[in-house]
Design an enzyme around this catalytic site. Sequence first.
Site, short mmCIF file in Angstrom:
data_model
loop_
_atom_site.label_atom_id
_atom_site.label_comp_id
_atom_site.label_asym_id
_atom_site.label_seq_id
_atom_site.Cartn_x
_atom_site.Cartn_y
_atom_site.Cartn_z
N LYS A 1 0.85 -1.19 0.00
CA LYS A 1 0.00 0.00 0.00
C LYS A 1 0.88 1.24 0.00
CE LYS A 1 -3.86 2.37 2.12
NZ LYS A 1 -3.28 3.65 1.67
N PHE A 2 0.83 1.98 -1.10
CA PHE A 2 1.67 3.17 -1.23
C PHE A 2 1.06 4.37 -0.50
CE2 PHE A 2 3.31 0.47 -4.45
CZ PHE A 2 4.61 0.89 -4.70
#
Length: 306
Positions: A28-29
């Site tokens: 998850k950026f």
Amino acid sequence: MSPPPVRVALAAAVRTLPRAAGLAYEPKFDGHRMVVLRTEEDVVLQARSGRIVTGAFPDLAAAARQLPAGTVLDGEVVVWHAGRTDFALVQRRAAAANAARAAVLAQSLPASYAAFDVLELAGVDVRGRPYERRRALLVDLLLPLGPPLQPVPMTTDPELAETWYETLPASGIEGLVVKRLDQPYPAGRRAWRKLRHTNVRDAAVIGYTGTPRRPLALVLVLPGEEDEAPLVSSPLSEVLRTELAAALAERGPAPAGGGGAGGATVTAIGLGEVPFRLLDPPLAAEVRHSSVRHPPPEVLRLRTDL
């Protein structure tokens, strides 16, 4: 004319890494959610809220013109700095007030697009197909193009996913998103799962400092703390100030005695007692904080979906 807003898939928070057959794991950026729409005429970039942000990201819009017409991607826009993603720099990019400013920032702070799903491809709606198939289509589409449009990494190995979870925060990765391989695209539903590494949570926004047209910071209550005493956030970014001012304008005039001069006060770190304007009913915001009292919570986004 812009296409209608795309309803994006959402994720529910979990405390431990899900492990089961048929699961996929993605990093998850730490960026801004963005939908890329390659229409017959041009490119439209849409924020999660539905707001059109094409003008703020001319570099991504130019890259997306390589996509076949009738293609819609879901992903995260990030800005890399010193070997890690930097959320504050994405905020700066999103706050570009005009085309000239956006062009300058595109040169000094180039954006990357971490795509994690394809909703339409060359005019064909693929949301009903299993994630495993959509993932293959996404990779086949983007790998020949290269940066700044890239598919996020993915694995079906929970051990590798756990290694990512433990080692990637140094690169600015927030955690993991977990999806079922056989799952259609869950537009508007919290059917994905997310495991976050940072102290990110939803908070109740009971008020704000500043004025309705120029809010400066939020007054928050963090659920689950022992006293649930109100806290003042760090200063809002220009993007969040604009978004909050718009939300306040939609509510209409504040009721008499709604804070400000002579109204409610709250203790702010380093400032003492400061006046604030009450919100009734409260709003919600996603915040990041390392402790209850110091430093103040950082507001990541308003939770208009709650």
